[in-house]
Design a protein around this motif. Structure first.
Motif, PDB file in Angstrom:
ATOM      1  N   LEU A 291     -45.117  19.690  -5.624  1.00 20.18           N
ATOM      2  CA  LEU A 291     -46.342  19.481  -6.286  1.00 20.18           C
ATOM      3  C   LEU A 291     -46.251  19.994  -7.767  1.00 20.18           C
ATOM      4  CD1 LEU A 291     -49.394  18.742  -6.549  1.00 20.18           C
ATOM      5  CD2 LEU A 291     -49.956  21.103  -5.915  1.00 20.18           C
ATOM      6  N   GLN A 292     -45.506  21.012  -7.953  1.00 21.20           N
ATOM      7  CA  GLN A 292     -45.326  21.480  -9.386  1.00 21.20           C
ATOM      8  C   GLN A 292     -44.341  20.600 -10.175  1.00 21.20           C
ATOM      9  OE1 GLN A 292     -44.512  25.726  -9.871  1.00 21.20           O
ATOM     10  NE2 GLN A 292     -43.203  25.486 -11.539  1.00 21.20           N
ATOM     11  N   ALA A 293     -43.323  20.068  -9.556  1.00 25.90           N
ATOM     12  CA  ALA A 293     -42.603  19.074 -10.300  1.00 25.90           C
ATOM     13  C   ALA A 293     -43.381  18.014 -10.541  1.00 25.90           C
ATOM     14  CB  ALA A 293     -41.305  18.488  -9.458  1.00 25.90           C
ATOM     15  N   LEU A 294     -44.065  17.425  -9.986  1.00 28.32           N
ATOM     16  CA  LEU A 294     -45.062  16.295 -10.105  1.00 28.32           C
ATOM     17  C   LEU A 294     -46.030  16.569 -11.287  1.00 28.32           C
ATOM     18  CD1 LEU A 294     -45.868  14.539  -6.729  1.00 28.32           C
ATOM     19  CD2 LEU A 294     -44.868  13.500  -8.564  1.00 28.32           C
ATOM     20  N   LEU A 295     -46.641  17.682 -11.213  1.00 25.57           N
ATOM     21  CA  LEU A 295     -47.427  17.977 -12.252  1.00 25.57           C
ATOM     22  C   LEU A 295     -46.961  18.271 -13.566  1.00 25.57           C
ATOM     23  CD1 LEU A 295     -49.756  20.690 -10.381  1.00 25.57           C
ATOM     24  CD2 LEU A 295     -50.196  18.339 -10.970  1.00 25.57           C
ATOM     25  N   ILE A 296     -45.546  18.562 -13.733  1.00 18.23           N
ATOM     26  CA  ILE A 296     -44.775  18.785 -14.806  1.00 18.23           C
ATOM     27  C   ILE A 296     -44.521  17.441 -15.275  1.00 18.23           C
ATOM     28  CG2 ILE A 296     -42.662  19.458 -15.738  1.00 18.23           C
ATOM     29  CD1 ILE A 296     -42.873  21.942 -13.934  1.00 18.23           C
ATOM     30  N   ARG A 297     -44.058  16.657 -14.509  1.00 19.26           N
ATOM     31  CA  ARG A 297     -43.667  15.116 -14.803  1.00 19.26           C
ATOM     32  C   ARG A 297     -44.841  14.509 -15.380  1.00 19.26           C
ATOM     33  NH1 ARG A 297     -39.125  11.727 -12.747  1.00 19.26           N
ATOM     34  NH2 ARG A 297     -39.640   9.579 -13.619  1.00 19.26           N
ATOM     35  N   ALA A 298     -46.311  14.719 -14.860  1.00 17.02           N
ATOM     36  CA  ALA A 298     -47.458  14.088 -15.252  1.00 17.02           C
ATOM     37  C   ALA A 298     -47.819  14.842 -16.688  1.00 17.02           C
ATOM     38  CB  ALA A 298     -48.290  14.261 -13.888  1.00 17.02           C
ATOM     39  N   GLY A 299     -47.207  15.812 -17.137  1.00 18.49           N
ATOM     40  CA  GLY A 299     -47.548  16.361 -18.408  1.00 18.49           C
ATOM     41  C   GLY A 299     -48.957  17.262 -18.051  1.00 18.49           C
ATOM     42  N   PHE A 300     -49.554  17.865 -16.931  1.00 23.30           N
ATOM     43  CA  PHE A 300     -50.406  18.703 -17.023  1.00 23.30           C
ATOM     44  C   PHE A 300     -49.897  19.947 -17.543  1.00 23.30           C
ATOM     45  CE2 PHE A 300     -52.379  16.467 -13.147  1.00 23.30           C
ATOM     46  CZ  PHE A 300     -52.779  15.402 -14.213  1.00 23.30           C
ATOM     47  N   PRO A 301     -50.795  20.961 -17.910  1.00 21.04           N
ATOM     48  CA  PRO A 301     -50.388  22.320 -18.506  1.00 21.04           C
ATOM     49  C   PRO A 301     -50.346  23.259 -17.342  1.00 21.04           C
ATOM     50  CG  PRO A 301     -52.765  21.896 -18.710  1.00 21.04           C
ATOM     51  CD  PRO A 301     -52.122  20.463 -18.386  1.00 21.04           C
ATOM     52  N   GLU A 302     -49.418  24.248 -17.528  1.00 22.66           N
ATOM     53  CA  GLU A 302     -48.964  25.012 -16.488  1.00 22.66           C
ATOM     54  C   GLU A 302     -50.356  25.823 -16.008  1.00 22.66           C
ATOM     55  OE1 GLU A 302     -45.737  28.750 -15.602  1.00 22.66           O
ATOM     56  OE2 GLU A 302     -45.783  27.668 -17.467  1.00 22.66           O
ATOM     57  N   SER A 303     -51.237  26.023 -16.780  1.00 22.82           N
ATOM     58  CA  SER A 303     -52.498  26.840 -16.558  1.00 22.82           C
ATOM     59  C   SER A 303     -53.148  26.254 -15.221  1.00 22.82           C
ATOM     60  CB  SER A 303     -53.546  27.100 -17.619  1.00 22.82           C
ATOM     61  OG  SER A 303     -53.943  25.946 -18.123  1.00 22.82           O
ATOM     62  N   THR A 304     -52.939  24.835 -15.075  1.00 19.58           N
ATOM     63  CA  THR A 304     -53.593  24.055 -13.941  1.00 19.58           C
ATOM     64  C   THR A 304     -52.826  24.032 -12.487  1.00 19.58           C
ATOM     65  OG1 THR A 304     -52.834  21.979 -14.633  1.00 19.58           O
ATOM     66  CG2 THR A 304     -54.775  22.756 -15.771  1.00 19.58           C
ATOM     67  N   PHE A 305     -51.799  24.625 -12.550  1.00 15.37           N
ATOM     68  CA  PHE A 305     -51.104  24.512 -11.482  1.00 15.37           C
ATOM     69  C   PHE A 305     -51.315  24.828 -10.350  1.00 15.37           C
ATOM     70  CE2 PHE A 305     -46.472  23.710 -13.796  1.00 15.37           C
ATOM     71  CZ  PHE A 305     -47.177  22.545 -14.343  1.00 15.37           C
ATOM     72  N   ALA A 306     -51.894  26.140 -10.416  1.00 21.82           N
ATOM     73  CA  ALA A 306     -52.663  27.016  -9.258  1.00 21.82           C
ATOM     74  C   ALA A 306     -53.703  26.403  -8.686  1.00 21.82           C
ATOM     75  CB  ALA A 306     -52.638  28.501  -9.867  1.00 21.82           C
ATOM     76  N   ALA A 307     -54.613  25.779  -9.421  1.00 21.95           N
ATOM     77  CA  ALA A 307     -55.542  25.080  -9.048  1.00 21.95           C
ATOM     78  C   ALA A 307     -55.575  24.036  -8.149  1.00 21.95           C
ATOM     79  CB  ALA A 307     -56.673  24.495 -10.246  1.00 21.95           C
TER      80      ALA A 307
END
Length: 388
Positions: A291-307
């Protein structure tokens, strides 16, 4: 011989009589067993009557020839370019007009002519596109309500762009079953923008507050529309959201918190550039690293990862939503668990917490409304049983 007598008589006859005689001659040309010479003479007389000073004469010809595929092509062509009252039946019904003729008349004719063309049976995409591009709002409405018209997706979008602020256009389009999800969303955006401008003009709300409320309404509508979409329609919706700058982390989190995993997966596939099947496999392997790798690739800020991580965990625990309404509403238990976690997470940014608190309020109010509706329904059922 009869045609020669007709031509001699018609030069001095009153307009009304000329019109009736012309009507009879036109019918004779279509259905009578005329000799070749009489047929040629009749067509010549009818061509001559195109120059008659009375519109009643040309109107009579238009009414007789409008629906016939056997009518003289030159006469039909001339009548289609005549004054509006004469051209209308030809434009609406004549099978002799080709697509290029119709497109040209849409571009150069008036609104009544455009409306007549928009009502034609088996209207091809090229003519529909011309109406969508330059036609009046009335012609666009006729086109929408014409069950026999073929419209390409870009024509629907062009109608929304040009006339979506009009209530009649929106209402006619929104009741259509096969309307693409992206087009439906564009209509909702037009409506929310129109309402926002209205309340600001009345000084009921500030521009900033009205804009925020309109944006929230669009997000709710997006998830609601997505709940009724799938496959190519969903992909088109997601592409539209990205092209219009609406495919934000907030919208995608709302989709996940509503249990709409198809929209969530499709959005991450669009933003990451990975195939949808690959994204789905990565998201549902219950591993946080994927999930984290996908979120990074999608360009989301790190602050949203936990949510996103907590929301996805809760989604896996509670399973899929089994109704359209459920996939459109925020699920209170999910929102509260994500909010509780993020309130103790130092990496959670204030905008994310504000968003989650807004989601929590919205989900609580929605749950309360549903609870009250169920109570009213149970009470009504109880009264029915007593009465029975």
């Amino acid at each position: 011989m009869i045609v020669r007598q007709f031509i001699s008589w018609i030069r001095t006859a009153p307009a009304g009589e000329r019109a009736e005689a012309t009507r009879s001659l036109a019918r004779a040309w279509l259905i009578s067993d005329l000799s070749e010479d009489d047929r040629i003479a009749a067509e010549g007389a009818l061509l001559m009557l195109l120059d008659d000073p009375s519109p009643l004469v040309r109107q009579a010809m238009a009414e007789v020839f409008a629906r016939s595929s056997e009518a003289p092509a030159a006469i039909v062509q001339a009548l289609s370019l005549d004054q509006t009252s004469i051209a209308l039946p030809i434009l609406e019904h004549s099978p002799l007009l080709i697509d290029a003729d119709l497109v040209d008349i849409v571009a150069t004719g008036n609104g009544e002519m455009q409306c007549a063309i928009a009502r034609r049976i088996n209207l091809p995409p090229s003519v529909s596109a011309a109406i969508a591009e330059v036609g009046s709002a009335a012609a666009a409405l006729e086109l929408i309500e014409n069950a026999y018209a073929e419209l390409a997706p870009f024509s629907w979008d062009r109608i929304v762009e040009r006339h979506g602020h009009l209530a009649a256009i929106r209402e006619s389009m929104l009741v259509l079953e096969g309307l693409p999800a992206a087009t439906r969303l564009a209509l909702v955006a037009k409506l929310s923008d129109t309402l926002a401008q209205f309340v600001v003009s009345r000084n009921w709300l500030s521009a900033d507050r009205a804009g925020r409320m309109a944006s929230e309404a669009r997000e709710r509508s997006t998830v609601n529309i997505a709940a009724r979409s799938g496959g190519e329609d969903m992909q088109g919706l997601v592409r539209h959201l990205r092209a219009t700058g609406q495919l934000t982390a907030g919208l995608i989190l709302r989709a996940l918190l509503s249990g709409n995993l198809e929209l969530f997966d499709s959005a991450l596939a669009e933003l990451s550039g990975l195939p949808l099947a690959r994204v789905s496999a990565l998201l549902h392997d219950r591993g946080g690293a994927s999930l984290q790798a996908l979120l990074i690739r999608a360009g989301f800020p790190e602050s949203t990862f936990a949510a996103f991580r907590v929301a996805l965990e809760v989604s896996h625990e509670t399973g899929y939503v089994d109704s359209l309404g459920g996939a459109a509403r925020l699920r209170r238990s999910m929102v509260e668990r994500v909010l509780t976690h993020c309130e103790t997470d130092r990496q959670a940014a204030e905008p994310l917490l504000i968003l989650l608190r807004r989601f929590a309020t919205e989900s609580a109010r929605e749950e309360a409304r549903m609870f009250c509706e169920e109570l009213v329904a149970e009470d009504a059922n109880g009264h029915d049983l007593i009465a029975a």
